[in-house]
Design a protein around this motif. Sequence first.
Motif, PDB file in Angstrom:
ATOM      1  N   LYS A 178      37.327  32.703  42.679  1.00 55.09           N
ATOM      2  CA  LYS A 178      37.790  33.472  41.527  1.00 55.09           C
ATOM      3  C   LYS A 178      37.054  34.816  41.474  1.00 55.09           C
ATOM      4  O   LYS A 178      35.846  34.866  41.683  1.00 55.09           O
ATOM      5  CB  LYS A 178      37.490  32.672  40.253  1.00 55.09           C
ATOM      6  CG  LYS A 178      38.688  32.577  39.319  1.00 55.09           C
ATOM      7  CD  LYS A 178      38.296  31.960  38.018  1.00 55.09           C
ATOM      8  CE  LYS A 178      38.631  30.467  37.955  1.00 55.09           C
ATOM      9  NZ  LYS A 178      38.080  29.813  36.777  1.00 55.09           N
ATOM     10  N   PHE A 207      41.176  42.317  36.930  1.00 55.97           N
ATOM     11  CA  PHE A 207      41.045  41.404  38.066  1.00 55.97           C
ATOM     12  C   PHE A 207      40.137  40.215  37.748  1.00 55.97           C
ATOM     13  O   PHE A 207      40.199  39.187  38.415  1.00 55.97           O
ATOM     14  CB  PHE A 207      40.487  42.135  39.289  1.00 55.97           C
ATOM     15  CG  PHE A 207      41.456  43.120  39.883  1.00 55.97           C
ATOM     16  CD1 PHE A 207      42.545  42.670  40.620  1.00 55.97           C
ATOM     17  CD2 PHE A 207      41.289  44.477  39.707  1.00 55.97           C
ATOM     18  CE1 PHE A 207      43.449  43.574  41.169  1.00 55.97           C
ATOM     19  CE2 PHE A 207      42.189  45.378  40.248  1.00 55.97           C
ATOM     20  CZ  PHE A 207      43.273  44.928  40.981  1.00 55.97           C
ATOM     21  N   LYS A 250      40.869  36.299  38.149  1.00 53.92           N
ATOM     22  CA  LYS A 250      42.046  36.055  38.990  1.00 53.92           C
ATOM     23  C   LYS A 250      41.627  35.401  40.310  1.00 53.92           C
ATOM     24  O   LYS A 250      40.505  35.555  40.766  1.00 53.92           O
ATOM     25  CB  LYS A 250      42.767  37.384  39.276  1.00 53.92           C
ATOM     26  CG  LYS A 250      43.280  38.080  38.015  1.00 53.92           C
ATOM     27  CD  LYS A 250      44.460  37.345  37.435  1.00 53.92           C
ATOM     28  CE  LYS A 250      45.200  38.158  36.391  1.00 53.92           C
ATOM     29  NZ  LYS A 250      44.462  38.310  35.123  1.00 53.92           N
ATOM     30  N   SER A 251      42.571  34.647  40.895  1.00 57.69           N
ATOM     31  CA  SER A 251      42.310  34.029  42.191  1.00 57.69           C
ATOM     32  C   SER A 251      43.604  34.008  42.985  1.00 57.69           C
ATOM     33  O   SER A 251      44.641  34.469  42.498  1.00 57.69           O
ATOM     34  CB  SER A 251      41.780  32.604  42.009  1.00 57.69           C
ATOM     35  OG  SER A 251      42.813  31.805  41.467  1.00 57.69           O
ATOM     36  N   ASP A 276      46.137  32.145  40.991  1.00 57.48           N
ATOM     37  CA  ASP A 276      46.420  32.662  39.650  1.00 57.48           C
ATOM     38  C   ASP A 276      46.226  34.158  39.636  1.00 57.48           C
ATOM     39  O   ASP A 276      45.084  34.601  39.593  1.00 57.48           O
ATOM     40  CB  ASP A 276      45.490  31.993  38.612  1.00 57.48           C
ATOM     41  CG  ASP A 276      45.562  32.713  37.273  1.00 57.48           C
ATOM     42  OD1 ASP A 276      46.656  33.209  36.928  1.00 57.48           O
ATOM     43  OD2 ASP A 276      44.515  32.787  36.580  1.00 57.48           O
ATOM     44  N   PRO A 277      47.207  34.993  39.675  1.00 53.04           N
ATOM     45  CA  PRO A 277      48.631  34.650  39.777  1.00 53.04           C
ATOM     46  C   PRO A 277      49.003  34.203  41.193  1.00 53.04           C
ATOM     47  O   PRO A 277      48.227  34.429  42.119  1.00 53.04           O
ATOM     48  CB  PRO A 277      49.311  35.981  39.440  1.00 53.04           C
ATOM     49  CG  PRO A 277      48.358  37.018  39.938  1.00 53.04           C
ATOM     50  CD  PRO A 277      46.989  36.444  39.710  1.00 53.04           C
ATOM     51  N   TRP A 289      50.922  38.984  43.079  1.00 45.75           N
ATOM     52  CA  TRP A 289      49.751  39.845  43.295  1.00 45.75           C
ATOM     53  C   TRP A 289      50.224  41.263  43.613  1.00 45.75           C
ATOM     54  O   TRP A 289      50.067  41.774  44.723  1.00 45.75           O
ATOM     55  CB  TRP A 289      48.904  39.322  44.460  1.00 45.75           C
ATOM     56  CG  TRP A 289      47.743  38.495  44.004  1.00 45.75           C
ATOM     57  CD1 TRP A 289      47.707  37.152  43.875  1.00 45.75           C
ATOM     58  CD2 TRP A 289      46.435  38.971  43.640  1.00 45.75           C
ATOM     59  NE1 TRP A 289      46.477  36.737  43.433  1.00 45.75           N
ATOM     60  CE2 TRP A 289      45.672  37.850  43.281  1.00 45.75           C
ATOM     61  CE3 TRP A 289      45.838  40.233  43.556  1.00 45.75           C
ATOM     62  CZ2 TRP A 289      44.348  37.935  42.873  1.00 45.75           C
ATOM     63  CZ3 TRP A 289      44.513  40.319  43.143  1.00 45.75           C
ATOM     64  CH2 TRP A 289      43.792  39.185  42.803  1.00 45.75           C
ATOM     65  N   THR A 321      51.811  41.106  38.411  1.00 42.17           N
ATOM     66  CA  THR A 321      51.087  40.833  37.183  1.00 42.17           C
ATOM     67  C   THR A 321      50.287  42.039  36.689  1.00 42.17           C
ATOM     68  O   THR A 321      50.012  42.160  35.503  1.00 42.17           O
ATOM     69  CB  THR A 321      50.077  39.695  37.449  1.00 42.17           C
ATOM     70  OG1 THR A 321      50.793  38.619  38.027  1.00 42.17           O
ATOM     71  CG2 THR A 321      49.407  39.232  36.184  1.00 42.17           C
ATOM     72  N   LYS A 327      43.375  41.393  46.837  1.00 45.40           N
ATOM     73  CA  LYS A 327      43.988  40.160  47.316  1.00 45.40           C
ATOM     74  C   LYS A 327      43.553  39.862  48.752  1.00 45.40           C
ATOM     75  O   LYS A 327      43.188  38.732  49.079  1.00 45.40           O
ATOM     76  CB  LYS A 327      45.515  40.261  47.254  1.00 45.40           C
ATOM     77  CG  LYS A 327      46.182  39.014  47.803  1.00 45.40           C
ATOM     78  CD  LYS A 327      47.684  39.002  47.576  1.00 45.40           C
ATOM     79  CE  LYS A 327      48.290  37.679  48.012  1.00 45.40           C
ATOM     80  NZ  LYS A 327      48.225  37.485  49.462  1.00 45.40           N
TER      81      LYS A 327
END
Lengths: 216, 225
Positions: free
Chosen positions: A122, A152, A155-156, A159-160, A165, A173, A192
Amino acid sequence: MSMTAAARNAFRAGTVLLLFALVGTAMLAFTHDRTEPVITRSQQAEKLALINQVLPASSYDNDLLASRQDLPPDDLLGTRQPSALWIARRGGQATAVVLEAVAPDGYAGDIALLIGIDIDGKVIGVRVTAHHETPGLGDYIDRAKSAWIDQFSGKSLTDPESKRWKVAKDGGTFDARAGATITPRAVVKAVKSALDYFARHRAAFAAPPAAKEKKA
Amino acid sequence: MMTMSEFRSLFHNGLIKQNTGLVQLLGLCPLLAISNNVVNALSLGLATTMVMAASSGAVSSVRHFVPNEIRIPVFVLIIAALVTVIDLAMNAFVHPLYLVLGIFIPLITTNCIVLARADAFAAKNHPLHSVIDAISMGLGLTLVLIVLGAIRELAGKGTLLSGIDMVFGQAAKGWVLHILPHYQGFLLAILPPGAFIALGLLIAANNWNKARAVQRVRAAVPMAA
């Protein structure tokens, strides 16, 4: 044997130049010697302060700067030169990593990023450390200019989900300001990719510290 | 050692008559690059003034020992060594200020104003006069930088003093003046072309002012010429 006047003049000029060079060198050597330890210390404090923006100081108890590793250039990191990685540990267990990544496709060249990722993949935080984006248009990615980069956090890769991404304009997102989409698009893609890179090497990062580092 | 009128004429020379930015047009690269807001402009101006005062003082003190034919390499050596010492010392002992001015200081070494004053003035004059000359030249540059920075920042962002918190810390965040509220911004003014246009206007205004002064003198003495 006597020298001509011209030779004497040249010799004198050369000697004076040499003397000035020696005095200058001595001055520089002395100043360097006196200032170097102080400069090294403040540079390290600065680096640590920057790292602590993407990784709370309370989340580790190891000597973070000593945990530095050089990562070879990698397409996922967007790097063409080795980049740095620091591993945060608490009680010997890896809790997070901080790594340098590059978004190579900014509006005006490379955008250098520092990304903190917890050991579960994450994002803890992202900071832009260097960029040449247009002032007043694309520079809102800089935390000093706006809080945009904060979205950010948390986020992982799941997710999303992967296809979200992206910036909102591309059906993703992450929001982006009208008129400057290339810059945030590059940053979203780079974050990402860095998560992908982390996922691929997670096992190595989570492993106990190498003997070499323990000694240091 | 130095009369009041000498002192005054040195300052008049540096600030107005031989102003590096508007009249001599020396060192334009940093002038154009850094003048996108008032805080940057002021910081670069003061750093340049400091370096000029130190290097002119040093060059003037050793002027009798330097043979004429090698004076330029010796001056370059002195200036480069001095700037590096200032750079290292500021980095070590006034680190917050260094973070703001640091990038400018090595740039200043390459600024031709510093060498120009060393060779044109400091090499021929007493150290005290040389330092005063360097300071007035530096302040003249600072003045142009501030005016240019103010024009560009106001036209570009509608503010003055933005970024002052980088010099005086977080407490200074509230010092930023939002002169034109809800201003959409005018990017051209902040980008390099804005620097050229604004400097051109300043030079034109300065020349116009001078031309008017000449005309006024002519009008007062109609048959003199």
